[in-house]
Design a protein around this motif. Structure first.
Motif, PDB file in Angstrom:
ATOM      1  N   GLN A  24       1.241  -1.108   0.231  1.00 28.27           N
ATOM      2  CA  GLN A  24       0.119   0.007  -0.064  1.00 28.27           C
ATOM      3  C   GLN A  24       0.796   1.417  -0.145  1.00 28.27           C
ATOM      4  OE1 GLN A  24      -2.204  -1.166   3.644  1.00 28.27           O
ATOM      5  NE2 GLN A  24      -4.266  -0.294   2.269  1.00 28.27           N
ATOM      6  N   CYS A  25       0.718   2.164  -0.622  1.00 28.72           N
ATOM      7  CA  CYS A  25       1.315   3.613  -0.735  1.00 28.72           C
ATOM      8  C   CYS A  25       1.019   3.876   0.273  1.00 28.72           C
ATOM      9  CB  CYS A  25       0.505   4.640  -1.530  1.00 28.72           C
ATOM     10  SG  CYS A  25       0.915   5.811  -1.215  1.00 28.72           S
ATOM     11  N   SER A  30      -3.611   3.636  -1.558  1.00 27.40           N
ATOM     12  CA  SER A  30      -3.615   2.394  -3.050  1.00 27.40           C
ATOM     13  C   SER A  30      -2.546   1.508  -3.337  1.00 27.40           C
ATOM     14  CB  SER A  30      -4.087   3.170  -4.047  1.00 27.40           C
ATOM     15  OG  SER A  30      -2.980   3.699  -4.194  1.00 27.40           O
ATOM     16  N   TRP A  31      -2.641  -0.231  -3.524  1.00 32.54           N
ATOM     17  CA  TRP A  31      -2.029  -1.081  -4.281  1.00 32.54           C
ATOM     18  C   TRP A  31      -0.830  -0.126  -5.126  1.00 32.54           C
ATOM     19  CZ3 TRP A  31      -1.373  -4.720  -0.509  1.00 32.54           C
ATOM     20  CH2 TRP A  31      -2.648  -4.912  -0.769  1.00 32.54           C
ATOM     21  N   SER A  32       0.573  -0.394  -4.645  1.00 31.29           N
ATOM     22  CA  SER A  32       1.129  -0.100  -4.788  1.00 31.29           C
ATOM     23  C   SER A  32       2.316  -0.924  -4.942  1.00 31.29           C
ATOM     24  CB  SER A  32       2.243   1.611  -4.389  1.00 31.29           C
ATOM     25  OG  SER A  32       3.082   2.216  -5.438  1.00 31.29           O
ATOM     26  N   GLN A  33       3.443  -0.741  -5.875  1.00 36.26           N
ATOM     27  CA  GLN A  33       4.603  -1.879  -6.396  1.00 36.26           C
ATOM     28  C   GLN A  33       5.544  -0.577  -5.564  1.00 36.26           C
ATOM     29  OE1 GLN A  33       3.973  -5.112  -7.103  1.00 36.26           O
ATOM     30  NE2 GLN A  33       5.951  -3.896  -7.660  1.00 36.26           N
ATOM     31  N   GLN A  34       5.681   0.787  -5.130  1.00 36.36           N
ATOM     32  CA  GLN A  34       7.166   1.732  -4.360  1.00 36.36           C
ATOM     33  C   GLN A  34       5.784   1.652  -3.092  1.00 36.36           C
ATOM     34  OE1 GLN A  34       8.201   4.043  -8.999  1.00 36.36           O
ATOM     35  NE2 GLN A  34       6.539   4.933  -7.087  1.00 36.36           N
ATOM     36  N   CYS A  37       3.159   6.199  -3.746  1.00 33.79           N
ATOM     37  CA  CYS A  37       2.403   5.667  -5.351  1.00 33.79           C
ATOM     38  C   CYS A  37       2.821   6.752  -6.562  1.00 33.79           C
ATOM     39  CB  CYS A  37       1.080   5.205  -5.736  1.00 33.79           C
ATOM     40  SG  CYS A  37      -0.057   6.750  -4.865  1.00 33.79           S
ATOM     41  N   GLU A  38       2.621   6.561  -8.095  1.00 34.65           N
ATOM     42  CA  GLU A  38       3.554   7.342  -8.227  1.00 34.65           C
ATOM     43  C   GLU A  38       2.383   8.956  -8.488  1.00 34.65           C
ATOM     44  OE1 GLU A  38       6.056   8.291 -10.585  1.00 34.65           O
ATOM     45  OE2 GLU A  38       6.633   6.139 -10.432  1.00 34.65           O
ATOM     46  N   SER A  39       1.136   8.444  -8.372  1.00 36.20           N
ATOM     47  CA  SER A  39       0.363   9.360  -8.630  1.00 36.20           C
ATOM     48  C   SER A  39       0.581  10.453  -7.090  1.00 36.20           C
ATOM     49  CB  SER A  39      -1.573   9.130  -8.048  1.00 36.20           C
ATOM     50  OG  SER A  39      -1.770   8.177  -9.683  1.00 36.20           O
TER      51      SER A  39
END
Length: 251
Positions: A24-25, A30-34, A37-39
């Motif tokens: 999670q960001c 939100s679900w994120s690989q980071q 998140c990019e947003s």
């Protein structure tokens, strides 16, 4: 630690596994690989025009101007040749940095470090001879369990191929926390607190140094350290910080 430049950063096995796992960001959840998140990065990590010597935010019309400075630095030049700040110390970075600093949230380190590394690349700074973290007192080290600036400096030094050593700068006495103090009180609070390690002073003489800290508010701590280093024979001092506290009136 060796005085030679540190090798390229290699995260531990557990860190590499976690980085490949979706999570999670830390901001919007939100679900994120980071970790962030990019947003959220696009929304909260946009570059800002900043003063060349204290990193205070400047009007947008100064973008592209060579070495822009704020009025305070023009009137009273600080002992820093350059200051680079990656972010404003406001939502969400204020909460994330506090979590990293006081609750050992080391999972945030790489994301914070990436923000600073990106800012340094954009600023095209001169590579220093030494990257030195702001030292903490023994009492504060026992309280927190680690020096957050040291963790950032060590990782950034590996990434950028710089020399980094914690023993070159000393905090010779424990002082009250800067939070909650006014500008004049902050300067008085750090006066005489720092020193260069006498046995290693010759290694810094004639060198260039970048100081690394997590947050810059009034600049009192970094200005005091810069003065100590210049008195010890250092030729130039920069400050690299993750976040800069906005000046009153900044939007």
């Amino acid at each position: 630690m060796s005085a030679r430049p540190l090798p390229a950063s290699r995260p531990a096995l557990i860190e590499r596994v976690l980085l490949r796992c979706a999570g999670q960001c830390a901001v919007c959840r939100s679900w994120s690989q980071q970790t962030i998140c990019e947003s959220c990065l696009a929304l909260y990590a946009r570059p800002q025009p900043r003063c060349w010597t204290c990193a205070a935010r400047l009007p947008l019309d100064l973008i592209g101007k060579p070495r822009p400075q704020c009025g305070r630095c023009l009137r009273e030049p600080p002992p820093l040749d350059r200051t680079v700040a990656a972010l404003d110390y406001r939502f969400p970075w204020d909460g994330l940095l506090q979590h990293y600093k006081y609750h050992q949230a080391l999972d945030l380190r790489e994301s914070l470090l990436e923000r600073l590394n990106t800012a340094l690349n954009a600023a095209d700074v001169d590579a220093p001879d030494w990257l030195l973290p702001v030292p903490v007192s023994a009492a504060r080290l026992r309280e927190r369990g680690y020096n957050q600036s040291h963790e950032l400096a060590r990782a950034l030094a590996r990434r950028r191929g710089l020399r980094c050593e914690t023993g070159l700068l000393l905090r010779v006495r424990h002082n009250a926390a800067q939070a909650g103090l006014g500008l004049q009180a902050r300067a008085a609070n750090v006066r005489g607190v720092f020193a260069v390690e006498p046995l290693h002073a010759a290694r810094l003489r004639g060198a260039s140094v970048a100081l690394l800290d997590d947050v810059m508010t009034s600049g009192a701590t970094l200005f005091e350290l810069a003065g100590v280093l210049l008195d010890a024979g250092v030729m130039s001092v920069q400050a690299w910080v993750i976040a800069r506290t906005p000046e009153p009136g900044d939007e």
